[in-house]
Motif scaffolding. Structure first.
Motif, mmCIF file in Angstrom:
data_model
loop_
_atom_site.group_PDB
_atom_site.id
_atom_site.type_symbol
_atom_site.label_atom_id
_atom_site.label_comp_id
_atom_site.label_asym_id
_atom_site.label_seq_id
_atom_site.Cartn_x
_atom_site.Cartn_y
_atom_site.Cartn_z
ATOM 1 N N PHE A 73 -25.477 -41.806 -31.545
ATOM 2 C CA PHE A 73 -26.374 -40.703 -30.918
ATOM 3 C C PHE A 73 -25.672 -40.345 -29.530
ATOM 4 O O PHE A 73 -25.348 -41.356 -28.544
ATOM 5 C CB PHE A 73 -27.726 -40.961 -30.628
ATOM 6 C CG PHE A 73 -28.445 -41.403 -32.003
ATOM 7 C CD1 PHE A 73 -28.771 -40.297 -33.008
ATOM 8 C CD2 PHE A 73 -28.739 -42.895 -32.269
ATOM 9 C CE1 PHE A 73 -29.250 -40.827 -34.207
ATOM 10 C CE2 PHE A 73 -29.019 -43.298 -33.712
ATOM 11 C CZ PHE A 73 -29.332 -42.067 -34.425
ATOM 12 N N VAL A 74 -25.765 -39.368 -28.817
ATOM 13 C CA VAL A 74 -25.373 -38.830 -27.510
ATOM 14 C C VAL A 74 -26.386 -38.179 -26.717
ATOM 15 O O VAL A 74 -26.781 -37.106 -27.345
ATOM 16 C CB VAL A 74 -24.039 -38.152 -27.448
ATOM 17 C CG1 VAL A 74 -23.763 -37.641 -25.973
ATOM 18 C CG2 VAL A 74 -22.624 -38.720 -28.020
ATOM 19 N N ILE A 75 -26.812 -38.630 -25.706
ATOM 20 C CA ILE A 75 -27.586 -38.098 -24.733
ATOM 21 C C ILE A 75 -27.089 -37.366 -23.720
ATOM 22 O O ILE A 75 -26.323 -37.994 -22.806
ATOM 23 C CB ILE A 75 -28.841 -39.240 -24.497
ATOM 24 C CG1 ILE A 75 -29.571 -39.850 -25.440
ATOM 25 C CG2 ILE A 75 -29.812 -38.451 -23.423
ATOM 26 C CD1 ILE A 75 -30.424 -38.950 -26.404
ATOM 27 N N ASP A 76 -27.188 -36.152 -23.300
ATOM 28 C CA ASP A 76 -26.601 -35.215 -22.483
ATOM 29 C C ASP A 76 -27.485 -35.274 -21.110
ATOM 30 O O ASP A 76 -28.685 -34.895 -21.309
ATOM 31 C CB ASP A 76 -26.429 -33.845 -23.005
ATOM 32 C CG ASP A 76 -25.669 -33.065 -22.039
ATOM 33 O OD1 ASP A 76 -25.244 -33.668 -21.088
ATOM 34 O OD2 ASP A 76 -25.383 -31.721 -22.182
ATOM 35 N N THR A 77 -26.938 -35.737 -20.138
ATOM 36 C CA THR A 77 -27.796 -35.785 -18.785
ATOM 37 C C THR A 77 -27.114 -34.757 -18.082
ATOM 38 O O THR A 77 -27.417 -34.588 -16.709
ATOM 39 C CB THR A 77 -27.643 -37.077 -17.871
ATOM 40 O OG1 THR A 77 -26.238 -37.511 -17.659
ATOM 41 C CG2 THR A 77 -28.233 -38.342 -19.191
ATOM 42 N N GLY A 78 -26.207 -33.718 -18.289
ATOM 43 C CA GLY A 78 -25.592 -32.729 -17.532
ATOM 44 C C GLY A 78 -26.255 -31.486 -17.649
ATOM 45 O O GLY A 78 -25.955 -30.407 -17.241
ATOM 46 N N ARG A 127 -36.453 -34.364 -23.526
ATOM 47 C CA ARG A 127 -36.657 -33.837 -24.674
ATOM 48 C C ARG A 127 -35.621 -34.397 -25.621
ATOM 49 O O ARG A 127 -36.193 -34.863 -27.132
ATOM 50 C CB ARG A 127 -36.506 -32.391 -24.766
ATOM 51 C CG ARG A 127 -37.047 -31.563 -25.996
ATOM 52 C CD ARG A 127 -36.463 -30.284 -26.398
ATOM 53 N NE ARG A 127 -34.694 -30.357 -26.388
ATOM 54 C CZ ARG A 127 -34.032 -30.693 -27.396
ATOM 55 N NH1 ARG A 127 -35.001 -30.933 -28.540
ATOM 56 N NH2 ARG A 127 -32.927 -31.078 -27.727
ATOM 57 N N GLN A 128 -34.671 -34.658 -25.361
ATOM 58 C CA GLN A 128 -33.707 -35.368 -26.378
ATOM 59 C C GLN A 128 -33.915 -36.699 -26.576
ATOM 60 O O GLN A 128 -34.162 -37.061 -27.885
ATOM 61 C CB GLN A 128 -32.096 -35.236 -25.835
ATOM 62 C CG GLN A 128 -31.449 -34.012 -25.272
ATOM 63 C CD GLN A 128 -30.116 -34.229 -24.821
ATOM 64 O OE1 GLN A 128 -29.309 -35.062 -25.259
ATOM 65 N NE2 GLN A 128 -29.894 -33.337 -23.861
ATOM 66 N N VAL A 129 -34.555 -37.462 -25.700
ATOM 67 C CA VAL A 129 -35.114 -38.686 -25.828
ATOM 68 C C VAL A 129 -36.121 -38.692 -26.692
ATOM 69 O O VAL A 129 -36.308 -39.454 -27.649
ATOM 70 C CB VAL A 129 -35.018 -39.650 -24.360
ATOM 71 C CG1 VAL A 129 -35.895 -40.919 -24.660
ATOM 72 C CG2 VAL A 129 -33.931 -39.512 -23.720
ATOM 73 N N ASP A 130 -37.111 -38.061 -26.560
ATOM 74 C CA ASP A 130 -38.507 -37.952 -27.016
ATOM 75 C C ASP A 130 -38.031 -37.649 -28.640
ATOM 76 O O ASP A 130 -38.806 -38.136 -29.521
ATOM 77 C CB ASP A 130 -39.292 -36.674 -26.434
ATOM 78 C CG ASP A 130 -39.707 -37.081 -25.146
ATOM 79 O OD1 ASP A 130 -39.542 -38.177 -24.571
ATOM 80 O OD2 ASP A 130 -40.374 -36.247 -24.504
ATOM 81 N N ALA A 131 -37.097 -36.501 -28.833
ATOM 82 C CA ALA A 131 -37.095 -36.384 -30.101
ATOM 83 C C ALA A 131 -36.258 -37.363 -30.874
ATOM 84 O O ALA A 131 -36.433 -37.647 -32.052
ATOM 85 C CB ALA A 131 -36.087 -34.993 -30.193
ATOM 86 N N LEU A 132 -35.399 -38.131 -30.460
ATOM 87 C CA LEU A 132 -34.666 -39.206 -31.038
ATOM 88 C C LEU A 132 -35.764 -40.286 -31.366
ATOM 89 O O LEU A 132 -35.766 -41.114 -32.333
ATOM 90 C CB LEU A 132 -33.650 -39.671 -30.012
ATOM 91 C CG LEU A 132 -32.743 -40.948 -30.654
ATOM 92 C CD1 LEU A 132 -32.288 -40.724 -32.275
ATOM 93 C CD2 LEU A 132 -31.646 -41.372 -29.634
#
Length: 204
Positions: free
Chosen positions: A169-174, A182-187
């Motif tokens: 998984f890749v979490i985008d912080t840019g 939102r990405q973290v919550d969904a994962l």
């Protein structure tokens, strides 16, 4: 228990993302924070580090600036330091797992996961990433950072593109902070309901 590794190159926002996992109720083992504790006042590693690197410790524990200077650019000395640090952190990690034995999911925050510790024992790896210009701006804004030091650190780390390629998984912080969250919550929501492979397919 699902064990996830969290990693990312310098300045990518890994600490911020780790805090987001913790905010979702996921226990997070912070390897860097543990190293600070072990090297701090009364820490278990202080005497051992002083024996190998004389003059790098004091009343407040290890002087990280002096220790960094002692090992910078010297692979043999860096290896000697790692031989002290890695086993101690491993013991702390095992204690963390025992403490959270009933948790359905935990995260190991490991800065040099691909470079040093590897993926053994992990169910999946999450890479935190941002565009190169964003990374550079963040890192050079840090106190005591220089172009030379930044370049040296990058040489020791696997390129971000390779980390992204190898990640589950890749979490985008840019992006705006709310979007990263939102990405973290969904994962976290997906992983609590399914497994790594299912969520990996959904993330594509």
């Amino acid at each position: 228990m699902m064990i996830l590794g969290l990693t990312g190159s310098i300045g990518m926002g890994k600490s911020t993302v780790a805090a987001m996992f913790a905010g979702n109720g996921v226990p997070v083992f912070d390897a860097d924070a543990e190293v600070h504790r072990l090297q701090g006042p009364g820490g278990d590693l202080v005497h051992a580090i002083e024996a190998v690197f004389p003059g790098t410790t004091g009343p407040e524990g290890v002087d990280r600036a002096k220790l960094s200077k002692a090992v910078l650019g010297n692979a043999e000395k860096l290896a000697a330091l790692e031989e002290l640090v890695h086993p101690a952190v491993g013991l702390s990690r095992r204690a963390f797992l025992e403490e959270h034995a009933n948790a359905p999911m935990v995260v190991f925050d490991i800065p040099l996961l691909y470079e040093k510790t590897g993926e053994a024992g992990l169910d999946g790896v999450i890479v935190v990433s941002a565009p190169t210009d964003v990374q550079r701006e963040r890192v050079l804004a840090r106190p005591g950072m220089s172009e030379e030091k930044f370049a040296h650190i990058l040489k020791l780390q696997l390129p971000d593109s390779e980390k992204r390629e190898r990640a589950d998984f890749v979490i985008d912080t840019g992006v705006p902070l709310a979007e990263t969250e939102r990405q973290v919550d969904a994962l976290v929501t997906c992983l609590r309901a399914h497994d790594v492979q299912y969520c990996k397919q959904c993330a594509r």
